[in-house]
Design a protein around this motif. Sequence first.
Motif, PDB file in Angstrom:
ATOM      1  N   ARG A   9       0.845  -1.183   0.000  1.00  0.00           N
ATOM      2  CA  ARG A   9       0.000   0.000   0.000  1.00  0.00           C
ATOM      3  C   ARG A   9       0.893   1.250   0.000  1.00  0.00           C
ATOM      4  O   ARG A   9       1.936   1.277   0.624  1.00  0.00           O
ATOM      5  N   ARG A  13      -3.371   3.524  -0.188  1.00  0.00           N
ATOM      6  CA  ARG A  13      -4.104   2.772  -1.208  1.00  0.00           C
ATOM      7  C   ARG A  13      -3.254   1.614  -1.727  1.00  0.00           C
ATOM      8  O   ARG A  13      -2.036   1.733  -1.835  1.00  0.00           O
ATOM      9  N   GLN A  14      -3.923   0.516  -2.094  1.00  0.00           N
ATOM     10  CA  GLN A  14      -3.201  -0.632  -2.609  1.00  0.00           C
ATOM     11  C   GLN A  14      -2.597  -0.311  -3.966  1.00  0.00           C
ATOM     12  O   GLN A  14      -3.222   0.337  -4.812  1.00  0.00           O
ATOM     13  N   ASP A  16      -1.550  -0.925  -7.645  1.00  0.00           N
ATOM     14  CA  ASP A  16      -2.072  -1.756  -8.726  1.00  0.00           C
ATOM     15  C   ASP A  16      -1.060  -2.835  -9.109  1.00  0.00           C
ATOM     16  O   ASP A  16       0.136  -2.568  -9.257  1.00  0.00           O
ATOM     17  N   ASP A 111      -5.090  15.321   2.058  1.00  0.00           N
ATOM     18  CA  ASP A 111      -5.348  13.906   1.840  1.00  0.00           C
ATOM     19  C   ASP A 111      -6.085  13.342   3.052  1.00  0.00           C
ATOM     20  O   ASP A 111      -5.554  13.357   4.163  1.00  0.00           O
ATOM     21  N   TYR A 113      -6.698  10.401   4.138  1.00  0.00           N
ATOM     22  CA  TYR A 113      -6.031   9.299   4.835  1.00  0.00           C
ATOM     23  C   TYR A 113      -5.047   9.836   5.864  1.00  0.00           C
ATOM     24  O   TYR A 113      -4.984   9.363   7.003  1.00  0.00           O
TER      25      TYR A 113
END
Length: 317
Positions: A9, A13-14, A16, A111, A113
């Motif tokens: 991550r 976010r993971q 791609d 952001d 997060y």
Amino acid sequence: METVDGRLRFMGRQVDGYGHLSDRDATLLARCDGSRPLDGFPAADRETIGLWRRHGLLLMAPPFTPGHADTEPPVVVSPHPDDAALALGGTVAGQGARFLDVFSVETWTKDPYYAERPALTRRLLLDEEGVAARVLRARVELLGFVDAADRDLRRDRFFADPAWSDGFAREEPELFDALTARLATLLDGVGQVYAPLGVGGHVDHLACREAVLELARAGGLGAARVAFYEDQPYSLFSSAEETAKKLGARLAEEGLGDLRPELLPVDDTAALTKCEALGAYRIQVRKGIIQRIRRHGVRLAEGSPFPAAERIWLMRS
């Protein structure tokens, strides 16, 4: 970066294409610590490293070359981690520098997060600065003052108008006196000093500028050693020329002389190194802003033999 249950991550976010981070990839990531050249990795590893770089997980840095022992690097008074690199990264890439990060305790971000994780954000903003400085071959000193967005007085109003005024400093006199005293010690006997011009009116930028000016008035810092850099990305939205003109008029009235602009040339290698270094700043700086800063540097250099430039203002009597 984070690994959560073996999944990679980044920015919360993971990544791609990485449903699971293999032991091989984890080992390879650990080896990408800047201690070896890219061509020192096997071809398969270079392909993976290239993929990670495209995802923004890694940055490239130029080979280390020792500086000239008889040349003292300039000192850049940077209101926050990132300001020195954003404004003068191309110049620093060519000659090195010492960054004085003044308001280095900060948690501001858009952001979500990271907005929900202020302690993590505070740490990672400094980590970003360390990576960018390593790419630029700059030294960083953290002064530990609290960012305006985290000070009760300034939390909802950390921009002053007009940007060329010094009136804001009287609202936080203890802070301003402490900052001036700290810079007096750190700038004693140094050579070239770059301070923010204050474009945009962020009070932390203005505080740094006014502290340097106070030292110049008191004779502790020769005016010939001081230059003011064009704050980025604020000059993309506010007029640096107007700020310099109005500030210069104020300084002339005070007997310090007005301001004259000067372009610092940035060659292709330095421009590329600056862009790579700015890629470290993810929590506060968007990729689009970095591209606009790059194009601004190209526009400044139009008509010159250099591909890009950065702008400063010098005091003249």
